[in-house]
Write a protein that holds these residues in place. Sequence first.
Motif, PDB file in Angstrom:
ATOM      1  N   GLY A 140       0.810  -1.208   0.000  1.00  0.00           N
ATOM      2  CA  GLY A 140       0.000   0.000   0.000  1.00  0.00           C
ATOM      3  C   GLY A 140       0.844   1.259   0.000  1.00  0.00           C
ATOM      4  N   ILE A 141       1.910   1.235   0.781  1.00  0.00           N
ATOM      5  CA  ILE A 141       2.769   2.412   0.866  1.00  0.00           C
ATOM      6  C   ILE A 141       3.502   2.644  -0.451  1.00  0.00           C
ATOM      7  CG2 ILE A 141       4.835   3.381   1.942  1.00  0.00           C
ATOM      8  CD1 ILE A 141       4.170   1.790   4.443  1.00  0.00           C
ATOM      9  N   GLN A 142       4.014   1.532  -1.001  1.00  0.00           N
ATOM     10  CA  GLN A 142       4.972   1.672  -2.086  1.00  0.00           C
ATOM     11  C   GLN A 142       4.325   2.027  -3.420  1.00  0.00           C
ATOM     12  OE1 GLN A 142       7.532  -1.711  -1.959  1.00  0.00           O
ATOM     13  NE2 GLN A 142       9.295  -0.505  -2.552  1.00  0.00           N
ATOM     14  N   PHE A 143       3.108   1.578  -3.635  1.00  0.00           N
ATOM     15  CA  PHE A 143       2.588   1.720  -4.983  1.00  0.00           C
ATOM     16  C   PHE A 143       1.226   2.365  -5.076  1.00  0.00           C
ATOM     17  CE2 PHE A 143       5.881  -1.411  -5.199  1.00  0.00           C
ATOM     18  CZ  PHE A 143       6.687  -0.781  -6.130  1.00  0.00           C
ATOM     19  N   HIS A 144       0.933   3.208  -4.089  1.00  0.00           N
ATOM     20  CA  HIS A 144      -0.259   4.024  -4.212  1.00  0.00           C
ATOM     21  C   HIS A 144       0.123   5.460  -3.921  1.00  0.00           C
ATOM     22  CE1 HIS A 144      -2.070   0.006  -3.563  1.00  0.00           C
ATOM     23  NE2 HIS A 144      -2.953   0.451  -4.414  1.00  0.00           N
ATOM     24  N   THR A 145      -0.590   6.385  -4.536  1.00  0.00           N
ATOM     25  CA  THR A 145      -0.347   7.793  -4.257  1.00  0.00           C
ATOM     26  C   THR A 145      -0.864   8.090  -2.854  1.00  0.00           C
ATOM     27  OG1 THR A 145      -2.500   8.471  -5.059  1.00  0.00           O
ATOM     28  CG2 THR A 145      -0.734   8.373  -6.682  1.00  0.00           C
ATOM     29  N   ALA A 146      -0.447   9.236  -2.313  1.00  0.00           N
ATOM     30  CA  ALA A 146      -0.891   9.638  -0.983  1.00  0.00           C
ATOM     31  C   ALA A 146      -2.415   9.706  -0.955  1.00  0.00           C
ATOM     32  CB  ALA A 146      -0.278  10.978  -0.609  1.00  0.00           C
ATOM     33  N   GLU A 147      -2.993  10.201  -2.049  1.00  0.00           N
ATOM     34  CA  GLU A 147      -4.449  10.333  -2.086  1.00  0.00           C
ATOM     35  C   GLU A 147      -5.124   8.964  -2.028  1.00  0.00           C
ATOM     36  OE1 GLU A 147      -5.827  13.002  -5.040  1.00  0.00           O
ATOM     37  OE2 GLU A 147      -7.928  12.755  -4.464  1.00  0.00           O
ATOM     38  N   GLU A 148      -4.591   8.006  -2.764  1.00  0.00           N
ATOM     39  CA  GLU A 148      -5.156   6.656  -2.723  1.00  0.00           C
ATOM     40  C   GLU A 148      -5.038   6.077  -1.312  1.00  0.00           C
ATOM     41  OE1 GLU A 148      -4.220   5.111  -7.317  1.00  0.00           O
ATOM     42  OE2 GLU A 148      -2.683   4.972  -5.772  1.00  0.00           O
ATOM     43  N   ARG A 149      -3.882   6.314  -0.687  1.00  0.00           N
ATOM     44  CA  ARG A 149      -3.670   5.805   0.662  1.00  0.00           C
ATOM     45  C   ARG A 149      -4.681   6.428   1.627  1.00  0.00           C
ATOM     46  NH1 ARG A 149       2.014   7.068  -0.870  1.00  0.00           N
ATOM     47  NH2 ARG A 149       2.236   8.240   1.058  1.00  0.00           N
ATOM     48  N   ASN A 151      -7.638   7.649   0.840  1.00  0.00           N
ATOM     49  CA  ASN A 151      -8.968   7.122   0.543  1.00  0.00           C
ATOM     50  C   ASN A 151      -9.174   5.732   1.124  1.00  0.00           C
ATOM     51  OD1 ASN A 151      -9.820   9.404  -0.819  1.00  0.00           O
ATOM     52  ND2 ASN A 151      -9.084   8.669  -2.802  1.00  0.00           N
ATOM     53  N   SER A 152      -8.147   4.898   1.046  1.00  0.00           N
ATOM     54  CA  SER A 152      -8.376   3.556   1.567  1.00  0.00           C
ATOM     55  C   SER A 152      -8.373   3.552   3.092  1.00  0.00           C
ATOM     56  CB  SER A 152      -7.404   2.530   0.970  1.00  0.00           C
ATOM     57  OG  SER A 152      -6.108   2.822   1.355  1.00  0.00           O
ATOM     58  N   LEU A 153      -7.712   4.523   3.687  1.00  0.00           N
ATOM     59  CA  LEU A 153      -7.796   4.646   5.148  1.00  0.00           C
ATOM     60  C   LEU A 153      -9.221   5.025   5.561  1.00  0.00           C
ATOM     61  CD1 LEU A 153      -6.026   4.557   7.745  1.00  0.00           C
ATOM     62  CD2 LEU A 153      -5.847   7.033   7.569  1.00  0.00           C
ATOM     63  N   ILE A 154      -9.796   6.005   4.867  1.00  0.00           N
ATOM     64  CA  ILE A 154     -11.184   6.398   5.132  1.00  0.00           C
ATOM     65  C   ILE A 154     -12.101   5.186   5.028  1.00  0.00           C
ATOM     66  CG2 ILE A 154     -13.166   7.650   4.195  1.00  0.00           C
ATOM     67  CD1 ILE A 154     -11.322   9.790   3.224  1.00  0.00           C
ATOM     68  N   LYS A 155     -11.835   4.380   4.017  1.00  0.00           N
ATOM     69  CA  LYS A 155     -12.708   3.235   3.738  1.00  0.00           C
ATOM     70  C   LYS A 155     -12.504   2.124   4.772  1.00  0.00           C
ATOM     71  CE  LYS A 155     -13.612   0.187  -0.230  1.00  0.00           C
ATOM     72  NZ  LYS A 155     -12.569  -0.840   0.018  1.00  0.00           N
ATOM     73  N   ASP A 156     -11.244   1.776   5.026  1.00  0.00           N
ATOM     74  CA  ASP A 156     -10.957   0.628   5.887  1.00  0.00           C
ATOM     75  C   ASP A 156     -10.995   0.967   7.365  1.00  0.00           C
ATOM     76  OD1 ASP A 156     -10.565  -0.634   3.508  1.00  0.00           O
ATOM     77  OD2 ASP A 156      -8.361  -0.580   3.611  1.00  0.00           O
ATOM     78  N   ALA A 157     -10.683   2.209   7.711  1.00  0.00           N
ATOM     79  CA  ALA A 157     -10.584   2.544   9.133  1.00  0.00           C
ATOM     80  C   ALA A 157     -11.070   3.965   9.374  1.00  0.00           C
ATOM     81  CB  ALA A 157      -9.137   2.388   9.594  1.00  0.00           C
ATOM     82  N   PRO A 158     -12.367   4.211   9.109  1.00  0.00           N
ATOM     83  CA  PRO A 158     -12.899   5.577   9.266  1.00  0.00           C
ATOM     84  C   PRO A 158     -12.720   6.100  10.689  1.00  0.00           C
ATOM     85  CG  PRO A 158     -14.680   3.960   8.979  1.00  0.00           C
ATOM     86  CD  PRO A 158     -13.401   3.256   8.707  1.00  0.00           C
ATOM     87  N   ASP A 159     -12.667   5.187  11.652  1.00  0.00           N
ATOM     88  CA  ASP A 159     -12.427   5.563  13.047  1.00  0.00           C
ATOM     89  C   ASP A 159     -11.168   6.399  13.226  1.00  0.00           C
ATOM     90  OD1 ASP A 159     -14.598   4.330  14.165  1.00  0.00           O
ATOM     91  OD2 ASP A 159     -13.394   3.403  15.756  1.00  0.00           O
ATOM     92  N   VAL A 160     -10.151   6.049  12.487  1.00  0.00           N
ATOM     93  CA  VAL A 160      -8.872   6.726  12.642  1.00  0.00           C
ATOM     94  C   VAL A 160      -9.063   8.233  12.553  1.00  0.00           C
ATOM     95  CG1 VAL A 160      -6.570   7.057  11.683  1.00  0.00           C
ATOM     96  CG2 VAL A 160      -7.586   4.786  11.710  1.00  0.00           C
ATOM     97  N   LEU A 161      -9.783   8.671  11.528  1.00  0.00           N
ATOM     98  CA  LEU A 161      -9.913  10.106  11.300  1.00  0.00           C
ATOM     99  C   LEU A 161     -10.753  10.779  12.376  1.00  0.00           C
ATOM    100  CD1 LEU A 161     -10.350   9.740   7.503  1.00  0.00           C
ATOM    101  CD2 LEU A 161      -8.396  10.766   8.647  1.00  0.00           C
TER     102      LEU A 161
END
Lengths: 187, 187
Positions: A140-149, A151-161
Motif C-alpha cells: 500500500g505504501i509503495q505503490f499508491h499515491t498519498a491520495e489513494e492511501r 482514501n483507503s484509510l477512510i474506507k478501511d478505518a474511518p475511526d482513525v480520522l
Amino acid sequence: MTSLFKYLGKFNTLSKEAEKAIAELSKTITVKKNTDLQPIGHTCKTIYFVNKGVARIYYFKDGVDITESFAFDNNIIARVESLFTGKPSRKAIQIIEDSEIVAINSTQLFKLYDKFPEIERLFRLIFESAYVDTVNRIEGIQFHTAEERYNSLIKDAPDVLKRVPLKYVASYLGITQVSLSRIRGSK
Amino acid sequence: MTSLFKYLGKFNTLSKEAEKAIAELSKTITVKKNTDLQPIGHTCKTIYFVNKGVARIYYFKDGVDITESFAFDNNIIARVESLFTGKPSRKAIQIIEDSEIVAINSTQLFKLYDKFPEIERLFRLIFESAYVDTVNRIEGIQFHTAEERYNSLIKDAPDVLKRVPLKYVASYLGITQVSLSRIRGSK
DNA sequence: GTGATTATTTATCATATGTTAAGTACTTCC
DNA sequence: GGAAGTACTTAACATATGATAAATAATCAC
C-alpha cells in the motif's frame, strides 16, 4: 480482562490453566491521553492490549514525529522490533485518548511457552497475522499515491480520522500534514 | 541439505528426530534461471530455502512487474500472505539465476508442530525475525528518498546489484527503472 | 557471428509531494 | 471567558520522481 481473552480466543482455544497463567502476568491500567506507556530507548518487555481507547507507536526521524501504527479497541500493540530482538527500541507507545489498557509482561509470557505450548502457538498465530498485515501494508505504501492511501484509510478505518489528530495520520500515511490537508481540501 | 540445517540451527537447536522429520518432507531441486517456482493465483504450500542462487517474490500492479523481496544463498523465501492465511497468492516466486533450492512442504511441516514443539518454535523464531525485518523495511521505504534507499542497498546488500537485473531492483526500491538509472547516473 | 530481443541509459516534460510561511480554528487552563 | 497554546488549512514556490520516447548496450537464439 474478558475482552482480552475473547480476542485471544479468535487465534487459539486456551485451557483454563493457560488463561489463568496469562491473567496472572497481566494487569489492567487506565491511562490518560497523551501519556507515553513506554519511552524511547527502553527495551520492550510488555505487550499491550487496548481494551478501550487508542494507542500509537511513534518515533522521531530527523526530529520529526512519525507514527508507525495505531491500535484501537480490542487490539494488540507492541514494539516487535525490540520485543523479538531484545534491543532497545527507538520507538515509543503513546496513548491518544483516555484508555483502558491491559499490560502483559512479555518476559514472563515467553517463559510460559515451555510449560504451555498452546500459549506459544497462540502468540505465534497472533504475530503471523500481524506479519501478514505488515507485508500487505508495504504494498500500500509503495505503490499508491498519498491520495489513494488516504482514501483507503477512510474506507478501511474511518475511526482513525475521528479519533486521531490529523498530524499523526499524515506521518502514518507517509506524507506531511500540509500535504494531507491539501488532499482533504481537494474533495 | 546440510546448509539448510545449519541455517535452522541459528534459530533453534533441533533433535535428530526433528531434523529427520523435516528432511523427510523437503527435497532439493535445481532450477534454471527465469523459472517460476510457483505461479500467481496458487495457494502457497511450500517454504523455499535458497541453497545457492537467487530468488524473488513478485507480482503485477496495473500490469507492471513489482519485486516484493529477494532471497540469496542460505536464506528462506515464502509468500507468507498466502502461507499463513490459506488464501491464493497474488504473487509468484521466480528464480533469477540457476539455483539449488530446498522445497519444504508447509502443509506437512505445520502438521509436525503438534508432535515437535521444537519445530513449531523454530519456525516461530524464523518468522518473528522476518517480521522484524519487514517492520524495519517500512521505515526505509516511507522516510528515505529513492537515492538514500539505493545507497543503503549498495551498502547492506551489494550482491543484489551484481546478481539481479536493475529493473527488478528498481521496483523493489519503489521507483521506476528510469528513476533508478538517473540516480545511478548522478554519481 | 549476426540478427533479434532484452536491459539500461539519457533527455524532456508533467506532476505529486515537500518546504516555508502565514492565517484561521479549536482546546486547554487559569 | 480570555489568553496561550495547539491543530489545521491555504498559498507560493522548490524539487524528486513519473511518463514517454529514443538511443545505446548487453544478451540470447539460431
